[in-house]
Design an enzyme around this catalytic site. Structure first.
Site, PDB file in Angstrom:
ATOM      1  N   GLY A 476       0.790  -1.241   0.000  1.00 29.78           N
ATOM      2  CA  GLY A 476       0.000   0.000   0.000  1.00 29.78           C
ATOM      3  C   GLY A 476       0.816   1.283   0.000  1.00 29.78           C
ATOM      4  O   GLY A 476       0.309   2.326  -0.409  1.00 29.78           O
ATOM      5  N   ILE A 636      12.660  12.278   0.480  1.00 31.35           N
ATOM      6  CA  ILE A 636      11.289  11.834   0.239  1.00 31.35           C
ATOM      7  C   ILE A 636      11.149  11.561  -1.259  1.00 31.35           C
ATOM      8  O   ILE A 636      11.236  12.482  -2.079  1.00 31.35           O
ATOM      9  CB  ILE A 636      10.281  12.911   0.705  1.00 31.35           C
ATOM     10  CG1 ILE A 636      10.470  13.184   2.208  1.00 31.35           C
ATOM     11  CG2 ILE A 636       8.855  12.480   0.393  1.00 31.35           C
ATOM     12  CD1 ILE A 636      10.401  11.955   3.101  1.00 31.35           C
ATOM     13  N   THR A 641       2.745   9.935  -2.095  1.00 37.49           N
ATOM     14  CA  THR A 641       2.561   8.633  -1.440  1.00 37.49           C
ATOM     15  C   THR A 641       3.159   8.646  -0.032  1.00 37.49           C
ATOM     16  O   THR A 641       2.625   8.030   0.879  1.00 37.49           O
ATOM     17  CB  THR A 641       3.188   7.488  -2.259  1.00 37.49           C
ATOM     18  OG1 THR A 641       4.543   7.796  -2.526  1.00 37.49           O
ATOM     19  CG2 THR A 641       2.445   7.270  -3.554  1.00 37.49           C
ATOM     20  N   GLU A 712       7.014   3.117   9.803  1.00 39.14           N
ATOM     21  CA  GLU A 712       6.794   2.964  11.266  1.00 39.14           C
ATOM     22  C   GLU A 712       6.680   4.316  11.971  1.00 39.14           C
ATOM     23  O   GLU A 712       5.799   4.515  12.804  1.00 39.14           O
ATOM     24  CB  GLU A 712       7.917   2.141  11.918  1.00 39.14           C
ATOM     25  CG  GLU A 712       8.422   0.954  11.115  1.00 39.14           C
ATOM     26  CD  GLU A 712       7.369  -0.027  10.674  1.00 39.14           C
ATOM     27  OE1 GLU A 712       6.455  -0.318  11.462  1.00 39.14           O
ATOM     28  OE2 GLU A 712       7.461  -0.506   9.525  1.00 39.14           O
TER      29      GLU A 712
END
Lengths: 745, 326
Positions: A476, A636, A641, A712
């Protein structure tokens, strides 16, 4: 030629977005094979004991039933062995449940039979007809009892340097003699992953020694290894396909009994078998965040310097498998305390085995540590942000190494400004809007910037499209999109000319998607494979064209149908001609982490979350009205996303803070919160517009891309930020999650 | 799910006869609850009598009363101009229930007849007197944080889950019923029953009796109303406690009040003593707290739902505050 816009750092739409929103993406349960049959599991109704008998006669006679398999008649599985030493697999002692292997019941709803029929409806009907008789034994599912018998994990006993072994820096339990002292216990209930997609598998024996499975898994290679081992097959005889995974949050990081059951069933009925768990079985059969008790002792000097922290944690595990996680890690390295010690223990109960759930142990641990930081700031009458700044550390206090990069201070500043931290009052209960109290809180998260080894395959097609393949899954976060961007920039191609294929164990080996490590690990493999392709094509073109022979690979340019050179676009080598010289096959490249850098630096991603909450003091209702998440995650790759991933983590954190909990009736050792009506996850109305900020500074040491990982840290620290905001609003400190209305009225 | 017969009569009398004659037959309308229960093996009717073809969807406002057909969808009722004008409390209560998707399927009659969400009722491996009389009440000594504080028995401590019904009981609604022995009218407060020794019976309906409509008399409660539902997330969850409050104010003096709790008993819980207490008093928080104390008389908690003894009165106070401010 028109220069291409850089893809890394862009907001490229998901490469599979159209497939997903139009329903064209095929998930594991959606494959159709000729002769498909359907399996439904029957679960035990006791938590511990022995199966005396199973009456399957009615089920066997029911229409369409092909087989009812139990431990009485199951084909023997040659190798029910524990999971191996793969670092992406949980470090367990004991082993996975060997389904239908013996008469023992180890937890309630343990699969004791599987019914296979020609339609799902018939299988479900027949499953109801299976009746078992048990010889019940006294079970223990109560965490209080587990805590009384908590033990040191086997892993820590074997290896005192293990991350779950006791740790001491300075003096143990030094907080007891500190000037300003805090001692508090924190509890996290059992939480369940509940991704939208149910766990599903299609098992298909293509030959007696060749198995293909369409499976919901986070790691095609790990799943292949587990089931090859289970059936004593060479790994290449097992093929695992997991092209699309509808969320997992960790519960597809392990191989589970239902997968073994489907494979056994397919073996027995000699037809492909589809098995999809029910929502209730998602609670009992595929792991959960373990119920965890923690205690923090902390002392500080009156001027706000932490002098000591003691962090104790005991997590629940099953009776047959030791599951451990890094619950106490953040305490060891986040703040400059001279005296720090941690103790991690396990409580074995008659339940199924837990598994990492997003953030995993670090998110559990951060609830305790970051709540304690807020409590200590309150005792010191200090702003909690100022208190954290006074204890900020520029090197890793656990081992004295420098950080590979750390921009947490920048995160603090950006986040505090966006949430309006200056409105926060030191005295709880000071702000009000009509009937609602308002409070502000913060929580910090950190997670290792892990990088493993990975391979990537790459090849050029005659039409100038570059195809890459990796066994990695995309659960995902947008892995396929990020890899497309990395390849596009490395090759100087527009993203439409890149086709990244994933989710198949026959592609280039890659690790399991977990531990925020995929862009760190597979990204460099894709990058290096693209560079190798470039160099290969340049050398080939150089054989007949001197300009290519003397060119640097950086100057190779991919034009529409030919290769050319930067600054010399008369040099041309057509793809069709180049491909004539090759077998058209893949260039495979292996990328390994830089061992030296790993030794020299401590590598972590960081996040800070700021929450504004509104609490109704009469009814105890809590609403998160604003949430700002700020991350130092290195480069990034995709703003959209990555932002999406941070928002998902933040909403998961709202669930953890305010509503997620299972309740066990210990008399029966059986959960009473087994569906989504009883187990609450946030709905849209619970989620404010989450604001995400990235420092976006490349880490110079983790890899050449400068990434550190996001998955996380998106959730670690969110729950304490909300709990701290609730305290700031009400003066009530809730140390046992979730913060439901009953705890505030 | 068990195999079952399915019939879809177009005449009301045929539907009623089909259920009246067959102890294992049951009506199905929106199916939002029944189908779940069938999938879980909690209910296993051998015949489903689909009533969706019956002409029972009309919503009419006749002089003095609102009449809502039993098959009017929850979403249609909440969106109806006449209902919004005459019974805004009912609109709030309906919209507090379930999700938009479910309200688009669920019917007025079905909403009233939805069964408890007690997890022991739902799990066929657990004891439950409502599901299987004589097996005991799993919740009594179990995880009873969602359970009753009023009107329970030692056979059953489940609560009724409907939000709509809490408004209907407060608003003195009447249920219109048609059965094998003709038509009758049931005061809404008498539709649902307390568990006593027969918790398997949720309502006072006789076998084969079909709800055809609900009537709500006109009233002065068209402005100062509030349905306040406290749950564990902002939407799409059953109530821990909910409170319906409707006030008729003369300046700041209360002329009349209608009050009810949800999530506290085996039926929607009308609070007539608290209503009477409020009459003639000023609409202040102090008055509301006193009324809430009256409302809580007789409440008794179990191991895990002791919080409801504080949450319920507070929720009532909040609803009264909302209603006053509306």
């Amino acid at each position: 030629m028109k220069p291409l816009s850089k893809q890394i750092g862009s907001t490229l739409n998901r490469v599979d977005g159209h497939l997903k929103v139009t329903g064209a993406a095929t998930y594991s349960a959606e494959y159709e094979l000729p002769g498909m049959s359907y399996a439904v599991l029957v679960g035990s109704t006791i938590a511990k004991g022995r199966i005396k008998s199973i009456d399957a006669r009615a089920a066997e006679k029911a229409p369409g039933v092909l087989a009812v398999i139990t431990h009485f008649n199951s084909p023997k599985v040659p190798g029910f062995t524990p999971t191996g030493k793969d670092p992406s697999q949980p470090q367990t002692t004991g082993g996975r449940l060997k389904v239908f292997n013996d008469d023992k019941v180890r937890f309630n709803d343990q699969p004791i039979a599987v019914v296979v029929a020609d339609t799902l409806e018939r299988a479900r009907f027949a499953a109801r007809l299976v009746k078992a008789e048990y010889e019940q034994e006294k079970h223990e599912t109560d965490m209080a009892a587990g805590l009384r018998q908590a033990f040191v994990p086997t892993q820590a006993k074997k290896n005192p340097k293990s991350g779950v072994a006791d740790y001491v820096r300075g003096t143990a339990d030094a907080y007891k003699t500190g000037a300003v002292k805090l001692e508090a216990e924190y509890v996290i209930p059992t939480e369940v992953h509940h991704p939208m997609e149910l766990q599903a598998i299609i098992a298909h024996w293509e030959a007696p020694d060749r198995l293909t499975i369409y499976d919901k898994t986070q790691g095609t290679m790990a799943t292949r290894r587990d089931f090859a081992k289970e059936w004593g097959l060479p790994e290449e005889n097992v093929k695992v396909i997991a092209t699309f995974v509808g969320g997992a949050f960790g519960n597809a990081l392990h191989s589970w009994p239902h997968e073994s059951a489907a494979i056994i069933a397919a073996r027995q009925v000699k037809r492909p078998v589809k098995l999809v768990l029910t929502r209730e079985q998602m609670t009992t059969m595929v792991g959960y965040r373990p119920h965890t008790w923690q205690k923090i002792g902390m002392s500080a000097s009156p001027d706000g310097k932490i002098t000591a922290i003691t962090h104790e944690a005991t997590g629940q595990t099953s009776s047959y498998e030791e599951f451990t996680e890094s619950t106490v890690q953040q305490t060891r390295m986040m703040y400059t305390a001279p005296n720090v010690n941690t103790r991690y223990r396990l409580a074995a109960l008659d339940v199924s085995t837990p598994i990492w759930m997003r953030g995993p142990g670090e998110a559990t641990g951060a609830f305790a540590l970051e709540s304690a930081m807020d409590e200590m700031a309150h005792l010191l009458n200090l702003d909690p942000l100022e208190f954290r700044l006074r204890n900020y550390t520029d090197k890793d206090p656990e081992n004295g190494k420098p950080w590979s990069s750390k921009f947490l201070k920048e995160c603090y500043q950006m986040g505090a400004e966006r949430i309006g931290w200056s409105k926060r009052q030191l005295k709880p209960g000071s702000l009000r809007d009509g009937d609602w109290l308002i409070g502000y809180g913060m929580g910090v998260g950190t997670f290792g910037a892990h990088r493993g080894s990975s391979k990537a395959n790459v090849r050029l097609l005659p039409n100038g499209t570059v195809v890459l393949q990796s066994a990695v899954t995309d659960i995902g976060p947008g892995t396929g999109t990020a890899m497309t961007q990395i390849a596009a920039d490395t090759l100087g191609l527009p993203p439409e000319k890149i086709r990244f294929e994933w989710g198949n164990s026959e592609f280039a080996p890659a690790p399991t998607q977990g531990g925020s490590a995929i862009v760190n690990t597979v990204g460099p493999a894709v990058q290096e494979a693209c560079l190798a392709l470039k160099e290969k094509l340049r050398t080939m073109a150089g054989a007949s064209n001197a300009a290519f022979a003397s060119a640097r690979k950086e100057d190779v340019v991919f034009a529409d149908k030919y290769l050319t050179l930067n600054g010399n676009d008369t040099a041309r080598a057509s793809y069709a001609d180049l491909l004539k010289q090759t077998d058209g096959g893949f260039v495979t490249v292996e990328s390994k982490p830089n061992g030296e850098n790993g030794q020299k630096y401590s590598m972590y991603s960081y996040s800070v979350h700021f929450a504004e909450v509104r609490v109704n003091p009469l009814t105890g209702e809590v609403r998160v009205s604003k949430l700002v998440s700020c991350a130092d995650a290195g480069t990034i790759v995709n703003q959209k996303t990555a932002g999406n991933q941070m928002k998902g983590g933040a909403v998961g954190g709202i669930g953890m803070a305010l509503m997620e909990a299972t309740h066990m009736d210990d008399r029966f050792g059986r959960y009473v919160t087994k569906d989504l009506a009883d187990y609450h996850v946030p709905v849209q109305a619970d989620a404010p517009a989450v604001e995400v900020l990235f420092v976006n500074q490349p880490d110079p040491h983790v890899n050449a891309l400068g990434t550190k990982g996001i998955g996380e840290i998106a959730i670690i620290g969110v729950a304490p930020a909300i709990a701290n905001a609730v305290f700031n609003a009400t003066g009530k400190r809730v140390r046992e999650l979730p913060i439901t209305p009953d705890k505030l009225v | 799910m068990n195999q079952f017969q399915y019939v879809r009569p177009s005449k009301q009398q045929a539907a009623i006869e089909a259920v009246a004659k067959d102890a294992n037959a049951t009506f199905i309308a929106g199916g939002t609850n029944l189908v779940d229960l069938m999938k879980r093996g909690v209910m296993a009717p051998q015949k489903l009598v689909d009533i969706n073809r019956l002409p029972l969807t009309r919503i009419d406002h006749d002089p003095g009363k609102l009449r809502i057909g039993a098959l009017a969808l929850n979403s249609a009722v909440a969106d109806d101009k006449q209902v919004r004008e005459h019974q805004p409390l009912l609109v709030q209560a309906i919209n507090a229930g379930a999700s938009a998707q479910l309200r688009n399927m669920a019917t007025t009659g079905g909403n009233m007849l939805q069964r408890t969400r007690c997890p022991y009722f739902y799990d066929t491996a657990m004891p439950c007197n409502k599901r299987e009389p004589g097996t005991g009440c799993g919740a009594l000594e179990g995880i009873n944080r969602m359970h009753a504080i009023f009107g329970f028995s030692d056979k059953c401590i489940a609560v009724h889950p409907s939000d709509m019904s809490v408004a209907l009981v407060a608003l003195d609604a009447t249920v219109l019923v048609s059965g094998p022995r003709g038509d009758r009218r049931i005061a809404f407060a008498d539709l649902h029953r307390l568990p006593g020794d027969t918790p398997e019976k949720d309502t006072t309906l006789e076998p084969g009796e079909l709800i055809t409509a609900v009537e709500v008399p006109d009233n002065p409660f068209t402005k100062h109303v509030s349905y306040h539902k406290v749950r564990e997330r902002a939407s799409y969850a059953f109530a821990l406690v909910s409170a319906a409050a409707a006030l008729d104010l003369d300046g700041s003096t209360i002329k009349a009040a209608r009050l009810a709790f949800g999530g506290v008993a085996h039926k929607p819980w009308r609070l007539t003593a608290a209503e009477q207490f409020l009459v003639g008093k000023p609409a202040t928080e102090e008055t509301f707290k006193q009324a809430a104390t009256v409302a809580m008389q007789g409440a008794k908690a179990f191991k895990h739902n002791e919080y409801k003894l504080r949450l319920a009165p507070n929720t009532l106070v909040q609803a009264l505050k909302n209603a006053t401010a509306a």
